[in-house]
Motif scaffolding. Structure first.
Motif, mmCIF file in Angstrom:
data_model
loop_
_atom_site.group_PDB
_atom_site.id
_atom_site.type_symbol
_atom_site.label_atom_id
_atom_site.label_comp_id
_atom_site.label_asym_id
_atom_site.label_seq_id
_atom_site.Cartn_x
_atom_site.Cartn_y
_atom_site.Cartn_z
ATOM 1 N N TRP A 37 -51.598 -1.110 -2.885
ATOM 2 C CA TRP A 37 -50.415 -0.778 -2.215
ATOM 3 C C TRP A 37 -49.141 -1.559 -2.538
ATOM 4 C CZ3 TRP A 37 -48.585 2.170 1.324
ATOM 5 C CH2 TRP A 37 -47.249 1.882 1.972
ATOM 6 N N CYS A 38 -49.278 -2.579 -3.298
ATOM 7 C CA CYS A 38 -48.028 -3.180 -3.962
ATOM 8 C C CYS A 38 -47.466 -2.616 -5.093
ATOM 9 C CB CYS A 38 -48.383 -4.658 -4.385
ATOM 10 S SG CYS A 38 -48.583 -5.852 -2.769
ATOM 11 N N MET A 39 -48.290 -1.839 -5.836
ATOM 12 C CA MET A 39 -48.083 -1.104 -6.951
ATOM 13 C C MET A 39 -47.476 0.347 -6.374
ATOM 14 S SD MET A 39 -48.566 -2.645 -9.776
ATOM 15 C CE MET A 39 -48.490 -4.324 -8.878
ATOM 16 N N ALA A 40 -48.144 0.718 -5.315
ATOM 17 C CA ALA A 40 -47.229 1.960 -4.818
ATOM 18 C C ALA A 40 -46.001 1.900 -4.217
ATOM 19 C CB ALA A 40 -48.426 2.721 -4.031
ATOM 20 N N SER A 41 -45.889 0.828 -3.482
ATOM 21 C CA SER A 41 -44.514 0.339 -2.940
ATOM 22 C C SER A 41 -43.622 0.093 -3.844
ATOM 23 C CB SER A 41 -44.804 -0.875 -2.040
ATOM 24 O OG SER A 41 -43.558 -1.156 -1.024
ATOM 25 N N GLY A 42 -43.901 -0.780 -4.889
ATOM 26 C CA GLY A 42 -43.073 -0.879 -5.838
ATOM 27 C C GLY A 42 -42.383 0.162 -6.737
ATOM 28 N N THR A 63 -38.288 3.711 -7.462
ATOM 29 C CA THR A 63 -37.545 5.269 -7.594
ATOM 30 C C THR A 63 -36.177 5.200 -6.537
ATOM 31 O OG1 THR A 63 -39.796 6.165 -8.057
ATOM 32 C CG2 THR A 63 -38.021 7.907 -7.070
ATOM 33 N N MET A 64 -36.149 4.667 -5.828
ATOM 34 C CA MET A 64 -34.872 4.489 -4.848
ATOM 35 C C MET A 64 -33.884 3.646 -5.271
ATOM 36 S SD MET A 64 -36.391 4.789 -0.887
ATOM 37 C CE MET A 64 -36.830 3.143 -1.077
ATOM 38 N N GLU A 65 -34.052 3.126 -6.442
ATOM 39 C CA GLU A 65 -33.266 2.083 -7.273
ATOM 40 C C GLU A 65 -33.102 0.911 -6.179
ATOM 41 O OE1 GLU A 65 -29.886 4.092 -8.788
ATOM 42 O OE2 GLU A 65 -31.100 5.423 -10.137
ATOM 43 N N ALA A 66 -33.972 0.351 -5.402
ATOM 44 C CA ALA A 66 -33.882 -0.782 -4.660
ATOM 45 C C ALA A 66 -33.884 -1.834 -5.337
ATOM 46 C CB ALA A 66 -34.957 -0.742 -3.621
ATOM 47 N N PRO A 67 -32.838 -2.929 -5.012
ATOM 48 C CA PRO A 67 -32.907 -4.156 -5.954
ATOM 49 C C PRO A 67 -34.018 -5.084 -5.616
ATOM 50 C CG PRO A 67 -30.856 -3.957 -4.634
ATOM 51 C CD PRO A 67 -31.930 -2.790 -4.106
ATOM 52 N N ASP A 68 -34.867 -4.853 -4.587
ATOM 53 C CA ASP A 68 -36.065 -5.467 -4.473
ATOM 54 C C ASP A 68 -37.370 -4.909 -4.825
ATOM 55 O OD1 ASP A 68 -35.649 -3.897 -2.539
ATOM 56 O OD2 ASP A 68 -36.714 -5.023 -0.695
ATOM 57 N N ALA A 69 -37.308 -3.919 -5.541
ATOM 58 C CA ALA A 69 -38.456 -3.075 -6.168
ATOM 59 C C ALA A 69 -39.392 -4.038 -6.944
ATOM 60 C CB ALA A 69 -37.820 -2.188 -7.100
ATOM 61 N N LEU A 70 -39.123 -4.972 -7.521
ATOM 62 C CA LEU A 70 -39.993 -5.640 -8.371
ATOM 63 C C LEU A 70 -40.937 -6.644 -7.687
ATOM 64 C CD1 LEU A 70 -38.184 -6.389 -11.586
ATOM 65 C CD2 LEU A 70 -40.010 -4.471 -11.023
ATOM 66 N N VAL A 71 -40.517 -6.805 -6.311
ATOM 67 C CA VAL A 71 -41.075 -7.979 -5.279
ATOM 68 C C VAL A 71 -42.343 -7.771 -5.067
ATOM 69 C CG1 VAL A 71 -40.999 -9.069 -3.221
ATOM 70 C CG2 VAL A 71 -38.939 -8.712 -4.226
ATOM 71 N N PRO A 72 -42.756 -6.728 -4.533
ATOM 72 C CA PRO A 72 -44.416 -6.234 -4.369
ATOM 73 C C PRO A 72 -45.148 -6.431 -5.854
ATOM 74 C CG PRO A 72 -42.853 -4.775 -3.391
ATOM 75 C CD PRO A 72 -41.945 -5.281 -4.205
ATOM 76 N N PRO A 73 -44.968 -5.866 -6.741
ATOM 77 C CA PRO A 73 -45.615 -5.907 -7.871
ATOM 78 C C PRO A 73 -45.628 -7.412 -8.421
ATOM 79 C CG PRO A 73 -44.244 -3.897 -8.132
ATOM 80 C CD PRO A 73 -43.758 -4.783 -6.989
ATOM 81 N N ALA A 74 -44.460 -8.094 -8.377
ATOM 82 C CA ALA A 74 -44.532 -9.391 -8.971
ATOM 83 C C ALA A 74 -45.393 -10.199 -8.192
ATOM 84 C CB ALA A 74 -43.114 -9.942 -8.887
ATOM 85 N N ALA A 75 -45.425 -10.063 -6.627
ATOM 86 C CA ALA A 75 -46.332 -10.878 -5.710
ATOM 87 C C ALA A 75 -47.704 -10.591 -6.112
ATOM 88 C CB ALA A 75 -45.872 -10.471 -4.295
ATOM 89 N N ALA A 76 -48.225 -9.209 -6.368
ATOM 90 C CA ALA A 76 -49.421 -9.038 -6.810
ATOM 91 C C ALA A 76 -50.105 -9.690 -8.034
ATOM 92 C CB ALA A 76 -49.687 -7.409 -6.941
ATOM 93 N N LEU A 77 -49.070 -9.722 -9.116
ATOM 94 C CA LEU A 77 -49.115 -10.274 -10.126
ATOM 95 C C LEU A 77 -49.502 -12.018 -9.991
ATOM 96 C CD1 LEU A 77 -49.525 -10.315 -13.367
ATOM 97 C CD2 LEU A 77 -47.071 -10.415 -13.617
#
Length: 225
Positions: free
Chosen positions: A181-186, A191-205
């Motif tokens: 889910w974190c990867m899909a949400s990221g 894609t929407m160029e959201a500033p917080d796009a890396l938050v979910p993948p970074a948390a998963a990592l």
């Protein structure tokens, strides 16, 4: 007809950023004050996990399972599916995660959390208290924030923060769906160029790193015995 390699992620986006964020606003507005119960559940999980032990792990697993089931129905199936057909499939995966937490953690007692080191619960605390603020800092209105046990991102990150600290091989099984889910949400946020796009993948990592370190510590203790 364009060749497939000419497409980008934005070509597959089914909604605008405004529609996406409005979804959270409607969700939060319609369910308030359920957020208070969600916060109480999060604080209870934090307190129980800090004390550790298999018995408290069973309760933590049950609370997390309830959170996943609630998000699956109230947000993914009821709301997100209205703008994204894939949300129905994710709702099913969230229900699978809820069942896994009950079977493995509550009934099986496999969510044995280490006591005495509450500082290790930083990732869960991040999901509970900091991640909603990250959305505001990224430009969202307060009415559009994502809250643990109410929306998918902080629920997935918080679960990763708990599962990463558990002992035994079952932790990896409990982390698969949250990581997906974190990867899909990221990807969606990117894609929407959201500033917080890396938050979910970074948390998963971060959760995977914590889990690996926890596994090494467990192996080292086993060797000493």
């Amino acid at each position: 007809m364009s060749e497939w390699w000419t497409y980008t992620l934005s070509d597959f986006l089914l909604f605008s950023p405004r529609t996406y964020y409005r979804l959270f606003e409607l969700h939060n507005g319609s369910l308030w004050p359920a957020h208070l119960a969600a916060l109480a559940a999060g604080v209870a999980i934090l307190a129980l996990a800090a004390r550790g032990g298999p018995a408290r792990g069973r309760i933590v697993a049950a609370l997390l399972a309830a959170c996943w089931a609630w998000v699956a129905w109230s947000f993914l199936y009821t709301r997100y599916a209205t703008i994204n057909w894939a949300a129905t499939w994710f709702a099913g995966l969230f229900l699978v995660q809820a069942v896994l937490l009950v079977v493995v953690g509550t009934l099986g007692g496999k969510l044995d959390l280490a006591a005495g080191r509450p500082w290790r619960l930083g990732l869960f605390f991040f999901a509970l208290a900091v991640q909603p603020l990250a959305g505001v800092l990224a430009g969202r209105d307060w009415a559009q924030v994502e809250v643990f046990a109410m929306t998918p991102d902080p629920t997935a990150v918080g679960t990763l923060g708990i599962a990463a600290l558990a002992s035994g091989p079952w932790r990896w099984g409990l982390m698969v769906i949250p990581v997906l889910w974190c990867m899909a949400s990221g990807a969606t946020l990117w894609t929407m160029e959201a500033p917080d796009a890396l938050v979910p993948p970074a948390a998963a990592l971060a959760a995977l790193v914590i889990a690996v370190r926890r596994n090494r510590e467990h192996d080292a203790l086993a060797d000493l015995r």
